[in-house]
Motif scaffolding. Structure first.
Motif, PDB file in Angstrom:
ATOM      1  N   LEU A 170       6.775 -45.169  22.754  1.00  0.00           N
ATOM      2  CA  LEU A 170       5.896 -44.684  23.822  1.00  0.00           C
ATOM      3  C   LEU A 170       4.436 -44.810  23.412  1.00  0.00           C
ATOM      4  O   LEU A 170       3.597 -45.245  24.195  1.00  0.00           O
ATOM      5  CB  LEU A 170       6.225 -43.230  24.181  1.00  0.00           C
ATOM      6  N   ALA A 171       4.118 -44.453  22.178  1.00  0.00           N
ATOM      7  CA  ALA A 171       2.734 -44.551  21.697  1.00  0.00           C
ATOM      8  C   ALA A 171       2.234 -45.988  21.792  1.00  0.00           C
ATOM      9  O   ALA A 171       1.118 -46.244  22.258  1.00  0.00           O
ATOM     10  CB  ALA A 171       2.642 -44.038  20.266  1.00  0.00           C
ATOM     11  N   ALA A 172       3.055 -46.945  21.380  1.00  0.00           N
ATOM     12  CA  ALA A 172       2.657 -48.351  21.437  1.00  0.00           C
ATOM     13  C   ALA A 172       2.433 -48.802  22.877  1.00  0.00           C
ATOM     14  O   ALA A 172       1.483 -49.544  23.164  1.00  0.00           O
ATOM     15  CB  ALA A 172       3.713 -49.219  20.757  1.00  0.00           C
ATOM     16  N   SER A 173       3.281 -48.340  23.794  1.00  0.00           N
ATOM     17  CA  SER A 173       3.116 -48.759  25.190  1.00  0.00           C
ATOM     18  C   SER A 173       1.867 -48.138  25.818  1.00  0.00           C
ATOM     19  O   SER A 173       1.197 -48.776  26.625  1.00  0.00           O
ATOM     20  CB  SER A 173       4.363 -48.430  26.012  1.00  0.00           C
ATOM     21  N   ALA A 213      -1.062 -50.177  24.506  1.00  0.00           N
ATOM     22  CA  ALA A 213      -1.085 -51.484  25.168  1.00  0.00           C
ATOM     23  C   ALA A 213      -1.626 -51.368  26.592  1.00  0.00           C
ATOM     24  O   ALA A 213      -2.435 -52.189  27.028  1.00  0.00           O
ATOM     25  CB  ALA A 213       0.312 -52.096  25.171  1.00  0.00           C
ATOM     26  N   LEU A 214      -1.203 -50.338  27.310  1.00  0.00           N
ATOM     27  CA  LEU A 214      -1.689 -50.124  28.669  1.00  0.00           C
ATOM     28  C   LEU A 214      -3.185 -49.815  28.665  1.00  0.00           C
ATOM     29  O   LEU A 214      -3.939 -50.339  29.489  1.00  0.00           O
ATOM     30  CB  LEU A 214      -0.919 -48.986  29.338  1.00  0.00           C
ATOM     31  N   ALA A 215      -3.628 -48.979  27.727  1.00  0.00           N
ATOM     32  CA  ALA A 215      -5.058 -48.643  27.632  1.00  0.00           C
ATOM     33  C   ALA A 215      -5.882 -49.896  27.345  1.00  0.00           C
ATOM     34  O   ALA A 215      -6.941 -50.113  27.942  1.00  0.00           O
ATOM     35  CB  ALA A 215      -5.283 -47.590  26.561  1.00  0.00           C
ATOM     36  N   ASP A 269     -15.821 -31.944  22.825  1.00  0.00           N
ATOM     37  CA  ASP A 269     -15.880 -30.717  22.021  1.00  0.00           C
ATOM     38  C   ASP A 269     -15.923 -31.077  20.542  1.00  0.00           C
ATOM     39  O   ASP A 269     -15.014 -31.747  20.037  1.00  0.00           O
ATOM     40  CB  ASP A 269     -14.650 -29.851  22.310  1.00  0.00           C
ATOM     41  N   PRO A 270     -16.963 -30.663  19.812  1.00  0.00           N
ATOM     42  CA  PRO A 270     -17.041 -30.972  18.386  1.00  0.00           C
ATOM     43  C   PRO A 270     -15.854 -30.415  17.590  1.00  0.00           C
ATOM     44  O   PRO A 270     -15.526 -30.931  16.530  1.00  0.00           O
ATOM     45  CB  PRO A 270     -18.342 -30.307  17.930  1.00  0.00           C
ATOM     46  N   ALA A 271     -15.200 -29.396  18.104  1.00  0.00           N
ATOM     47  CA  ALA A 271     -14.052 -28.800  17.405  1.00  0.00           C
ATOM     48  C   ALA A 271     -12.739 -29.518  17.724  1.00  0.00           C
ATOM     49  O   ALA A 271     -11.708 -29.211  17.124  1.00  0.00           O
ATOM     50  CB  ALA A 271     -13.940 -27.318  17.767  1.00  0.00           C
ATOM     51  N   ALA A 272     -12.761 -30.477  18.653  1.00  0.00           N
ATOM     52  CA  ALA A 272     -11.535 -31.198  19.017  1.00  0.00           C
ATOM     53  C   ALA A 272     -11.059 -32.008  17.812  1.00  0.00           C
ATOM     54  O   ALA A 272     -11.841 -32.655  17.130  1.00  0.00           O
ATOM     55  CB  ALA A 272     -11.797 -32.109  20.206  1.00  0.00           C
ATOM     56  N   ARG A 273      -9.755 -31.952  17.576  1.00  0.00           N
ATOM     57  CA  ARG A 273      -9.169 -32.626  16.420  1.00  0.00           C
ATOM     58  C   ARG A 273      -8.581 -33.979  16.807  1.00  0.00           C
ATOM     59  O   ARG A 273      -7.920 -34.096  17.842  1.00  0.00           O
ATOM     60  CB  ARG A 273      -8.070 -31.756  15.803  1.00  0.00           C
ATOM     61  N   ASN A 274      -8.793 -34.969  15.965  1.00  0.00           N
ATOM     62  CA  ASN A 274      -8.212 -36.290  16.166  1.00  0.00           C
ATOM     63  C   ASN A 274      -6.686 -36.181  16.124  1.00  0.00           C
ATOM     64  O   ASN A 274      -6.128 -35.557  15.226  1.00  0.00           O
ATOM     65  CB  ASN A 274      -8.701 -37.239  15.074  1.00  0.00           C
ATOM     66  N   GLY A 275      -6.024 -36.750  17.112  1.00  0.00           N
ATOM     67  CA  GLY A 275      -4.571 -36.717  17.158  1.00  0.00           C
ATOM     68  C   GLY A 275      -3.992 -35.500  17.859  1.00  0.00           C
ATOM     69  O   GLY A 275      -2.795 -35.419  18.062  1.00  0.00           O
ATOM     70  N   ALA A 276      -4.836 -34.553  18.242  1.00  0.00           N
ATOM     71  CA  ALA A 276      -4.358 -33.355  18.941  1.00  0.00           C
ATOM     72  C   ALA A 276      -4.191 -33.672  20.419  1.00  0.00           C
ATOM     73  O   ALA A 276      -4.706 -34.667  20.926  1.00  0.00           O
ATOM     74  CB  ALA A 276      -5.329 -32.197  18.757  1.00  0.00           C
ATOM     75  N   VAL A 280      -2.846 -27.917  22.973  1.00  0.00           N
ATOM     76  CA  VAL A 280      -1.471 -27.498  23.258  1.00  0.00           C
ATOM     77  C   VAL A 280      -0.515 -28.381  22.466  1.00  0.00           C
ATOM     78  O   VAL A 280      -0.878 -29.482  22.041  1.00  0.00           O
ATOM     79  CB  VAL A 280      -1.156 -27.554  24.774  1.00  0.00           C
ATOM     80  N   PRO A 281       0.709 -27.929  22.255  1.00  0.00           N
ATOM     81  CA  PRO A 281       1.671 -28.745  21.504  1.00  0.00           C
ATOM     82  C   PRO A 281       1.981 -30.057  22.227  1.00  0.00           C
ATOM     83  O   PRO A 281       2.014 -30.110  23.451  1.00  0.00           O
ATOM     84  CB  PRO A 281       2.927 -27.869  21.448  1.00  0.00           C
ATOM     85  N   VAL A 282       2.194 -31.100  21.444  1.00  0.00           N
ATOM     86  CA  VAL A 282       2.588 -32.394  22.007  1.00  0.00           C
ATOM     87  C   VAL A 282       4.041 -32.284  22.447  1.00  0.00           C
ATOM     88  O   VAL A 282       4.885 -31.771  21.722  1.00  0.00           O
ATOM     89  CB  VAL A 282       2.438 -33.512  20.954  1.00  0.00           C
ATOM     90  N   TYR A 283       4.328 -32.766  23.654  1.00  0.00           N
ATOM     91  CA  TYR A 283       5.703 -32.755  24.149  1.00  0.00           C
ATOM     92  C   TYR A 283       6.575 -33.599  23.228  1.00  0.00           C
ATOM     93  O   TYR A 283       6.171 -34.672  22.785  1.00  0.00           O
ATOM     94  CB  TYR A 283       5.774 -33.311  25.573  1.00  0.00           C
ATOM     95  N   ARG A 284       7.773 -33.146  22.955  1.00  0.00           N
ATOM     96  CA  ARG A 284       8.700 -33.878  22.095  1.00  0.00           C
ATOM     97  C   ARG A 284       8.918 -35.304  22.600  1.00  0.00           C
ATOM     98  O   ARG A 284       8.969 -36.253  21.820  1.00  0.00           O
ATOM     99  CB  ARG A 284      10.025 -33.134  22.017  1.00  0.00           C
ATOM    100  N   SER A 285       9.002 -35.458  23.916  1.00  0.00           N
ATOM    101  CA  SER A 285       9.247 -36.793  24.493  1.00  0.00           C
ATOM    102  C   SER A 285       8.068 -37.744  24.300  1.00  0.00           C
ATOM    103  O   SER A 285       8.211 -38.955  24.450  1.00  0.00           O
ATOM    104  CB  SER A 285       9.569 -36.669  25.977  1.00  0.00           C
ATOM    105  N   ALA A 286       6.905 -37.211  23.954  1.00  0.00           N
ATOM    106  CA  ALA A 286       5.717 -38.044  23.787  1.00  0.00           C
ATOM    107  C   ALA A 286       5.473 -38.443  22.337  1.00  0.00           C
ATOM    108  O   ALA A 286       4.491 -39.114  22.043  1.00  0.00           O
ATOM    109  CB  ALA A 286       4.494 -37.296  24.318  1.00  0.00           C
TER     110      ALA A 286
END
Length: 83
Positions: free
Chosen positions: A64-67, A70-72, A29-36, A53-59
């Motif tokens: 977690l972002a680094a892991s 790394a997995l990707a 989607d051209p309207a999709a935002r980076n980081g959303a 949608v809002p990012v879950y607080r636990s995420a």
């Protein structure tokens, strides 16, 4: 008993096409935002049309972002440069 409950179709679920919607929206989607974050648009976040949608607080944690990165990288064989 469980079979009878599942026959009622009361458990939240989506078919494969609906389930792929958020990923396709984020990627194309051209309207999709980076980081959303894109997922099902419902109160429970388990069903519904694809939407931002809002990012879950636990995420939101850096550990977690680094892991996830790394997995990707390990899964795809592609490691993006760090910014």
């Amino acid at each position: 008993m469980m079979t009878r409950i599942m026959d009622l179709d009361v458990l939240p679920s989506m078919d494969a096409v609906q389930g792929a919607g958020p990923e396709l929206m984020a990627a194309t989607d051209p309207a999709a935002r980076n980081g959303a974050f894109y997922g099902p648009k419902s109160r429970t976040g388990m069903t519904g049309e694809a939407a931002e949608v809002p990012v879950y607080r636990s995420a939101k944690g850096p550990t977690l972002a680094a892991s996830v990165w790394a997995l990707a990288a390990a899964t795809t064989g592609v490691d993006l440069p760090r910014v």
